[in-house]
Scaffold this motif. Structure first.
Motif, PDB file in Angstrom:
ATOM      1  N   GLY A 285      -5.431   7.832   7.361  1.00  0.00           N
ATOM      2  CA  GLY A 285      -4.342   7.421   6.480  1.00  0.00           C
ATOM      3  C   GLY A 285      -4.582   6.102   5.782  1.00  0.00           C
ATOM      4  N   TYR A 286      -5.841   5.635   5.773  1.00  0.00           N
ATOM      5  CA  TYR A 286      -6.161   4.403   5.037  1.00  0.00           C
ATOM      6  C   TYR A 286      -6.645   4.757   3.634  1.00  0.00           C
ATOM      7  CZ  TYR A 286      -5.402   1.211   8.848  1.00  0.00           C
ATOM      8  OH  TYR A 286      -4.797   0.461   9.816  1.00  0.00           O
ATOM      9  N   ILE A 287      -6.328   3.870   2.698  1.00  0.00           N
ATOM     10  CA  ILE A 287      -6.715   4.105   1.307  1.00  0.00           C
ATOM     11  C   ILE A 287      -8.185   3.730   1.121  1.00  0.00           C
ATOM     12  CG2 ILE A 287      -6.262   3.491  -1.098  1.00  0.00           C
ATOM     13  CD1 ILE A 287      -3.348   2.984  -0.342  1.00  0.00           C
TER      14      ILE A 287
ATOM     15  N   GLY B 203      -8.227  -2.313   3.213  1.00  0.00           N
ATOM     16  CA  GLY B 203      -8.013  -2.427   4.658  1.00  0.00           C
ATOM     17  C   GLY B 203      -6.540  -2.453   4.963  1.00  0.00           C
ATOM     18  N   ASP B 204      -6.203  -3.026   6.113  1.00  0.00           N
ATOM     19  CA  ASP B 204      -4.797  -3.098   6.528  1.00  0.00           C
ATOM     20  C   ASP B 204      -4.173  -4.334   5.894  1.00  0.00           C
ATOM     21  OD1 ASP B 204      -2.942  -2.097   9.203  1.00  0.00           O
ATOM     22  OD2 ASP B 204      -2.471  -4.001   8.203  1.00  0.00           O
ATOM     23  N   ALA B 205      -3.232  -4.100   4.975  1.00  0.00           N
ATOM     24  CA  ALA B 205      -2.661  -5.220   4.216  1.00  0.00           C
ATOM     25  C   ALA B 205      -1.943  -6.204   5.139  1.00  0.00           C
ATOM     26  CB  ALA B 205      -1.708  -4.685   3.155  1.00  0.00           C
TER      27      ALA B 205
ATOM     28  N   MET C  26       0.840  -1.206   0.000  1.00  0.00           N
ATOM     29  CA  MET C  26       0.000   0.000   0.000  1.00  0.00           C
ATOM     30  C   MET C  26       0.874   1.255   0.000  1.00  0.00           C
ATOM     31  SD  MET C  26      -2.776  -1.724   0.189  1.00  0.00           S
ATOM     32  CE  MET C  26      -4.212  -0.795   0.663  1.00  0.00           C
TER      33      MET C  26
HETATM   34  N1  URA Z   1      -1.626   0.575   5.019  1.00  0.00           N
HETATM   35  C1  URA Z   1      -2.534  -0.394   4.778  1.00  0.00           C
HETATM   36  O1  URA Z   1      -2.275  -1.555   5.019  1.00  0.00           O
HETATM   37  N2  URA Z   1      -3.723  -0.037   4.254  1.00  0.00           N
HETATM   38  C2  URA Z   1      -4.061   1.232   3.955  1.00  0.00           C
HETATM   39  O2  URA Z   1      -5.161   1.484   3.465  1.00  0.00           O
HETATM   40  C3  URA Z   1      -3.097   2.223   4.213  1.00  0.00           C
HETATM   41  C4  URA Z   1      -1.886   1.883   4.730  1.00  0.00           C
END
Ligand code: URA
Length: 211
Positions: free
Chosen positions: A194-196, A201-203, A135
């Motif tokens: 700060g999430y896309i 989600g959180d990779a 990300m």
């Molecule tokens: N890191 C992630 O894993 N996901 C996001 O959306 C932004 C940063």
């Protein structure tokens, strides 16, 4: 699609797999497999401009004048921890690449990126370096990682991610104008955390099942 030094690889297979990764019902196992598969598909394009040299090889029939990769070889450097999920996918296509690791966290008081781990191949300065993180969100970590690699005399860096936010692309390009960005999707925006968006989600959590 190409915008300056941003390359968006929207091959149908890549788009399909990225869509499956976005789905919140995709399991950890499936997500991990998809990250690896997309990294393999992207490695094909990311390595498109590697230089070749002519060699002579004896086939069972005759001597062939043919080509092999020349000069610099590759190193892949995942940014911990989510970048790890892309390593095997790249290595399946470029098995001779060496692997370094870099870990960065943001100091909660100063918000400065701090390198907490770095182990790189000894000859990395002689290699083409593929820096990876799934990300590209604010771009802060990726740009800091490039800075830490350059401090060690490393040039020839390319950055590979799966999903990028326009804000992250702009920031990264302002800090690292010489480093091309390869991504599989360019999303709408970042949210206030700060999430896309829409992202996936959180990779890291989705790769390792930590949430
Ligand atoms: N890191 C992630 O894993 N996901 C996001 O959306 C932004 C940063």
């Amino acid at each position: 699609m190409e915008q300056g030094n941003l390359f968006v690889y929207d091959h149908p297979l890549i788009q399909h797999k990225i869509s499956l990764m976005r789905d919140k019902h995709t399991t950890t196992k499936e997500f991990r497999e998809l990250v690896s598969e997309v990294a393999t598909l992207m490695a094909y394009e990311v390595t498109r401009d590697l230089p070749l040299e002519e060699v002579e090889i004896e086939t069972p029939m005759a001597v062939a004048r043919t080509k092999v990769l020349a000069g610099k070889k590759m190193a892949v450097v995942p940014i911990l921890r989510a970048g790890l999920g892309m390593v095997d996918g790249i290595l399946s296509l470029v098995p001779m690449a060496k692997v370094g690791h870099i870990g960065i966290f943001r100091d909660p008081d100063t918000l400065q990126p701090i390198e907490y781990y770095c182990k790189l191949p000894e000859d990395i300065a002689e290699r083409d370096v593929v820096l990876m993180d799934p990300m590209l969100a604010t771009g802060g970590t990726a740009a800091a990682a490039v800075g830490f690699l350059k401090e060690r005399g490393i040039t020839g860096i390319r950055f590979v991610c799966l999903i990028a936010a326009p804000e992250g692309v702009r920031y990264f390009q302002s800090k690292c104008p010489d480093v091309p960005i390869f991504c599989a999707a360019l999303d709408e925006r970042l949210n206030e955390h700060g999430y896309i968006i829409p992202g996936l989600g959180d990779a890291g959590d989705r790769l390792y099942g930590t949430r």
